[in-house]
Design a protein around this motif. Structure first.
Motif, PDB file in Angstrom:
ATOM      1  N   THR A  76      54.107 -26.874 -41.248  1.00 55.66           N
ATOM      2  CA  THR A  76      53.106 -26.551 -42.269  1.00 55.66           C
ATOM      3  C   THR A  76      51.768 -26.204 -41.621  1.00 55.66           C
ATOM      4  O   THR A  76      51.583 -26.352 -40.410  1.00 55.66           O
ATOM      5  N   CYS A  78      47.917 -26.701 -40.589  1.00 55.79           N
ATOM      6  CA  CYS A  78      47.204 -27.890 -40.122  1.00 55.79           C
ATOM      7  C   CYS A  78      46.271 -28.509 -41.167  1.00 55.79           C
ATOM      8  O   CYS A  78      46.205 -29.730 -41.293  1.00 55.79           O
ATOM      9  N   ALA A  81      47.321 -31.286 -45.314  1.00 62.29           N
ATOM     10  CA  ALA A  81      47.307 -32.668 -45.805  1.00 62.29           C
ATOM     11  C   ALA A  81      45.953 -33.039 -46.399  1.00 62.29           C
ATOM     12  O   ALA A  81      45.871 -33.614 -47.499  1.00 62.29           O
ATOM     13  N   ALA A  94      47.842 -38.778 -47.882  1.00 59.61           N
ATOM     14  CA  ALA A  94      48.436 -37.608 -47.238  1.00 59.61           C
ATOM     15  C   ALA A  94      48.083 -37.650 -45.764  1.00 59.61           C
ATOM     16  O   ALA A  94      46.982 -38.075 -45.387  1.00 59.61           O
ATOM     17  N   GLY A  96      48.873 -35.447 -41.894  1.00 58.66           N
ATOM     18  CA  GLY A  96      49.576 -34.544 -41.002  1.00 58.66           C
ATOM     19  C   GLY A  96      50.196 -35.350 -39.873  1.00 58.66           C
ATOM     20  O   GLY A  96      49.738 -36.452 -39.543  1.00 58.66           O
ATOM     21  N   THR A 218      53.734 -32.377 -42.726  1.00 50.72           N
ATOM     22  CA  THR A 218      52.805 -32.953 -43.697  1.00 50.72           C
ATOM     23  C   THR A 218      53.560 -33.913 -44.605  1.00 50.72           C
ATOM     24  O   THR A 218      54.571 -33.534 -45.209  1.00 50.72           O
TER      25      THR A 218
END
Length: 788
Positions: A76, A78, A81, A94, A96, A218
């Motif tokens: 995903t 960067c 999140a 959330a 990363g 993520t």
């Protein structure tokens, strides 16, 4: 009454020791195989099940559609999140997550090479990794690092001593230990340390702020009252808040329960469509197959003794025994044999588990302290005993006492067809297993021998770490003088797995609405030569050309994407940097053969800061080169141990799951075939006992030993041939489905099925040979005196 049944059952076991041992052996082998497969299946299903908030944990994946084709990936953008948490109130946390290549973590007197990750500061609040020191809210912070219990103990003696201590990472970062965690074996995420996400993913690394770069995973944790379907709908077009839409394709987001990722980690047409769950299902079916084969074997062996038990049944029915009592007696005998078989199976599993764990990489054990295990064992005892003993019990209890006492056992055609039908079923399963073994072996041989487009042999990787990050040119210059080294280059990732992808790519004539995402490889000078790639046209990166910092090499798939007819010299833009295509290489595999070859752009990185140095070695010079490289690394990078990895070994690890399945299928298939042979042996015993007089008459009338053997073998091989005819279409369907997970695969040629059939016939012939010969050479006078 029950006591009497048990006494009779015990006497029958003792009186017929050979029969009892064969029956117990067959059942115990089937039970032991099934137990080990069930233990493996339960362990697979338990992965990631320890997290307290599993129902709210999800992983984001990206669905990209271009030119009518939809692909999906866990890679995903960067910033995703952070922006998701800001924008969607249903998301509580959330984070990363980016895996870290193995690096050296040092204290003043110790150094360890460890694998770690960068993660967002919500990471330990989302996942239930037990924190022995520190707390979830502050475990990840700027300049901090969380260590595993094992690492903290090795560096500081225990977890408590680690908090507040300073460690050095890669000789570049001083990090303070902020937490110590314990990572369960049942976690699909395995790491030795975790660093704060913002220490790398910040404005100083421009690509980490771009919505056109795809690299980290993520993860999100929803609020308890959130509806996952509604959250997924709101997230779908989320990226278009930060980049324009495309008329020719789309980039959409979706979510998958994190607990499902381990078993359902392969995408098809943009959605999760399989993965290790296929192997769980395969081994579940295999466990059932093996147990059915063992039970059928028990039935056949019991039926083979029916002539011996017929008079007993006749006498007992003549004196008033009810059929229900006879059924109960024979079921009781089956349960008693199954009980002993389970005891033997438990001993076998205890003995075999260490070797099984070595093959599977698991830490399985028999959960004797769990009531559920004993409930399962009791269920296996009951089900196996009833299934295995049902037909012999119903068959023997149905005998007519008058006919039995007058002339012995006269078997009906219906009963004979039933027994043969069981052998057909056994060998149907056996042929399916043999075919599966051959197809899996051939596919594994294919992926190991296929030309990948580069020479993976005699190529090793030396990790760029420590002072090599600043002294790469010195290393390359001095290594070139080591006899046996033919070329040297560098690469951020490795040729075997290029996971980083970039969007925002353009070229002359590109439709502005077309979304294009290419795999991205940053390499050093001489990359094409070191890899021994085939240049279709153009040249490799070279220090002789000063402008190669804005030059690109594409693979054939990437050129086809651009539509260039003459790509060399054409314009190409990546990350806003306009440059020129200087070369085109033939497509080569830079991921496993589960995936098709993506468009690839190769760019120059003169001074790599991380990744691998690629060293090409002349054949026969490996030992001398390794010694030379070790001495060189000790001299210019003394703070780090010399480590290396061969390209062909890394490639082999891509198919670890398939190799495991292949080995386990081979082991269990051989055992299943062996048990099937016991069943066929039982049928041969029964047939020989029923045809004793017929064989005697044939020999008196002049039949030769060869004639008798062919007569016996023909009757035995018919159910085997019938089993083959049923097995072939079933095996084709199963293996065709299994092969679909590979983008590049072998074909299901007819000869594979022919070979499987030939092997099954050969095994059957070997099994019945002894009984056939024994019947053929028997004295006809003795045969004609025998009842039958």
């Amino acid at each position: 009454m029950i006591r009497n049944y048990l006494r009779i059952a015990w006497r029958n076991l003792i009186r017929n020791k050979a029969f009892s041992l064969i029956n117990i052996l067959g059942l115990s082998l089937g039970l032991a195989c099934s137990m080990m497969m069930i233990l493996w299946i339960r362990d697979e299903q338990a992965v990631d099940g320890f997290h307290d908030n599993n129902k709210q944990l999800y992983q984001v994946y990206v669905q990209q559609t271009a030119q009518g084709k939809t692909d999906a990936s866990y890679l995903t953008q960067c910033p995703l999140a952070v922006e998701l948490k800001k924008s969607l109130p249903e998301i509580r946390y959330a984070a990363g997550y980016q895996e870290y290549p193995p690096v050296v973590i040092k204290t003043t007197d110790k150094a360890l090479k460890l694998a770690g990750a960068y993660a967002g500061d919500d990471f330990f609040r989302m996942f239930s990794f037990p924190l022995l020191q520190g707390n979830a809210a502050t475990a990840l912070q700027p300049g901090g690092v969380a260590l595993s219990e094992d690492v903290a103990t090795r560096l500081f003696g225990n977890a408590g001593n680690a908090i507040g201590q300073v460690v050095t990472c890669e000789d570049t970062a001083q990090l303070t230990v902020s937490a110590v965690f314990k990572i369960p074996a049942a976690s699909s995420l395995q790491f030795d340390f975790v660093r704060y996400w913002g220490d790398y993913f910040n404005a100083s690394h421009a690509w980490t702020q771009s919505w056109n770069s795809f690299s980290p995973n993520t993860y999100i944790r929803l609020r308890e009252d959130a509806d996952p379907a509604k959250v997924a709908a709101k997230m779908k077009d989320f990226v278009y808040h930060y980049q324009p839409r495309s008329k020719e394709g789309s980039t959409l987001l979706n979510i998958q329960p994190f607990s499902q990722k381990y078993l359902h980690g392969i995408f098809k047409n943009g959605s999760p469509a399989g993965g290790r769950i296929e192997y769980v299902r395969l081994f579940f079916l295999l466990a059932i197959f093996v147990m059915l084969i063992a039970c059928i074997n028990f039935m056949n062996l019991s039926t083979a003794r029916s002539a011996e038990r017929a008079r007993e049944v006749g006498i007992r029915k003549a004196v008033g025994a009810l059929r229900s009592s006879l059924v109960a007696q024979f079921i009781g005998e089956a349960l008693l044999i199954t009980f002993f078989a389970i005891l033997v199976a438990l001993l076998a599993v205890t003995w075999l588990l260490p070797a099984f764990n070595g093959v599977t990489g698991k830490q399985l054990s028999i959960p004797v302290q769990q009531p559920a295990f004993w409930a399962l064992a009791g269920g296996m005892l009951l089900v196996t005993g009833l299934v295995a003993g049902s037909y012999p019990a119903l068959f023997l209890s149905s005998l007519n006492p008058v006919k039995v006492l007058k002339g012995g056992l006269k078997q009906s055609g219906q009963g004979g067809w039933f027994r043969k039908g069981m052998v057909v079923f056994q060998f149907t399963l056996s042929v399916i297993l043999i075919t599966g073994m051959l197809v899996i072996y051939r596919q594994m041989e294919y992926v190991q021998t296929k030309n990948l487009g580069y020479d993976r042999y005699h190529l090793l990787y030396v990790p760029i770490e420590g002072t090599l990050t600043s002294r790469y040119d010195l290393f390359k210059t001095e290594a070139a003088n080591i006899p046996g080294i033919t070329s040297i280059s560098a690469m951020r990732e490795s040729p075997t797995v290029i996971g980083h992808h970039k969007g925002g790519i353009s070229w002359t004539g590109k439709d502005p609405a077309l979304e294009a995402t290419f795999a991205d490889a940053a390499v050093g000078y001489g990359f094409v030569k070191a890899m021994q790639l085939s240049l279709v046209e153009g040249r490799d990166f070279s220090a002789d050309f000063g402008n190669d910092s804005t030059s690109y090499i594409l693979n054939e798939t990437a050129v086809a994407k651009t539509g260039y007819q003459h790509p060399v010299g054409a314009s190409f833009t990546l990350d806003g940097i306009q440059g020129t295509i200087i070369g085109v290489v033939k497509d080569f595999h830079f991921n496993s053969m589960h995936e098709t070859i993506d468009p690839l752009v190769i760019r120059l990185e003169r001074q790599p800061k991380w990744g691998n140095i690629l060293v090409r070695i002349a054949p026969g010079k490996t030992k001398a080169v390794l010694a030379g490289l070790e001495g060189l690394c000790k001299r210019i990078n003394p703070g780090y141990p010399f480590t290396y990895q061969f390209s062909d070994m890394e490639y082999t690890r891509l198919y670890k799951n398939e190799q495991l399945v292949s080995r386990l299928c081979n082991y269990f298939a051989v055992l299943a075939i062996f048990i099937s042979c016991l069943g066929l042996f039982g049928l041969a015993m029964f047939t020989a006992s029923r045809r004793t007089r017929e064989i005697g008459v044939r020999k008196v009338l002049g039949a030769s030993v060869t004639n008798i053997m062919m007569l016996m073998a023909g009757g035995f091989l018919r159910p085997v041939m019938a089993g083959m005819l049923i097995a072939f279409p079933v095996a084709w369907y199963i293996m065709h489905h299994w092969l679909q997970q590979f983008a590049y695969r072998v074909s299901l040629d007819w000869w594979l099925f022919g070979l499987a059939g030939l092997l099954s016939v050969l095994v059957a012939m070997i099994t019945i040979a002894w009984q056939s010969v024994q019947s053929a050479v028997m004295n006809p006078v003795k045969s004609l005196r025998t009842e039958g």
